[in-house]
Design an enzyme around this catalytic site. Structure first.
Site, short mmCIF file in Angstrom:
data_model
loop_
_atom_site.label_atom_id
_atom_site.label_comp_id
_atom_site.label_asym_id
_atom_site.label_seq_id
_atom_site.Cartn_x
_atom_site.Cartn_y
_atom_site.Cartn_z
N LEU A 45 0.89 -1.15 0.00
CA LEU A 45 0.00 0.00 0.00
C LEU A 45 0.93 1.20 0.00
O LEU A 45 1.78 1.33 0.89
CB LEU A 45 -0.89 -0.03 1.25
CG LEU A 45 -2.13 0.82 1.30
CD1 LEU A 45 -3.04 0.57 0.10
CD2 LEU A 45 -2.90 0.56 2.58
N ASP A 46 0.82 2.04 -1.02
CA ASP A 46 1.72 3.19 -1.15
C ASP A 46 1.77 4.00 0.13
O ASP A 46 0.81 4.05 0.88
CB ASP A 46 1.26 4.10 -2.29
CG ASP A 46 1.27 3.41 -3.63
OD1 ASP A 46 2.15 2.56 -3.85
OD2 ASP A 46 0.39 3.71 -4.44
N LYS A 47 2.89 4.69 0.34
CA LYS A 47 3.01 5.46 1.58
C LYS A 47 1.97 6.56 1.68
O LYS A 47 1.57 6.93 2.78
CB LYS A 47 4.43 5.98 1.78
CG LYS A 47 4.82 7.22 1.05
CD LYS A 47 6.24 7.61 1.45
CE LYS A 47 6.72 8.83 0.74
NZ LYS A 47 6.25 10.08 1.24
N SER A 49 -1.09 6.23 0.72
CA SER A 49 -2.40 5.59 0.84
C SER A 49 -2.55 5.06 2.25
O SER A 49 -1.58 4.85 2.96
CB SER A 49 -2.53 4.44 -0.17
OG SER A 49 -2.41 4.94 -1.49
#
Length: 182
Positions: A45-47, A49
């Site tokens: 999960l992208d930073k 997000s």
């Protein structure tokens, strides 16, 4: 026995236990929140997000969750800039062309701002002249920054992205930065 941890990843936290950056650019990682040896994130999960991250000590389960060939669905609440037309929503449902190819069809629906949603720190940028709205996006792929690129492709950039479901696991009332065994 397989251990499964559900974690509500806060905004600006890396989905890994270590940061390869320098001491001066050190960022928060999973190790700032989870002190359980031998578990690893099943997917990323992208930073920038937020939301549900599943961690496990079972490599086969980790692969089944994260590998797109197993078609584990993931659902996101997405706050977008503007109010998408039916045409834009249909394009997302049917698949959009990205630089790395066309996306698979997605389940898309308009939703109200999710109940009990925590404030984001820092807050999203707000513009008086441009409204925002929420959609729910469910996909079985997992390309890099896919949901953000999909909404940008239909001219509704993502302002906030929260994953609330992975397969059978749900975020439910898990507060940001906290975890529980599944």
């Amino acid at each position: 026995m397989t251990r499964i941890i559900l974690f509500n990843k806060p905004f600006n936290v890396l989905s890994q236990f270590t940061d390869k950056g320098t001491e001066s650019t050190k960022r928060q990682t999973l190790s700032d929140f989870i002190d359980v040896p031998g578990v690893y994130a099943a997917g990323r999960l992208d930073k920038d997000s937020e939301g549900l991250l599943v961690l496990t000590d079972n490599g086969k389960l980790q692969n089944r969750i994260s590998d797109p060939k197993h078609k584990t669905t993931k659902s996101y609440w997405v706050q977008v800039e503007g109010i998408p037309s039916e045409e834009a929503l249909t394009a997302l449902r049917e698949g959009v062309d990205l630089k790395d190819g066309r996306t698979a069809p997605a389940k898309i629906r308009r939703v109200e701002e999710p109940q009990g949603l925590w404030p984001r720190t820092p807050p999203i940028r707000f513009r008086k002249s441009v409204p925002d709205s929420w959609i729910e996006v469910t996909i079985a792929e997992g390309r890099n920054r896919q949901v953000r690129r999909m909404t940008a492709a239909v001219r509704h950039p993502t302002l906030r992205l929260i994953r609330h479901r992975i397969g059978e696991w749900r975020l439910a009332d898990l507060a940001p930065g906290t975890w529980r065994d599944a």
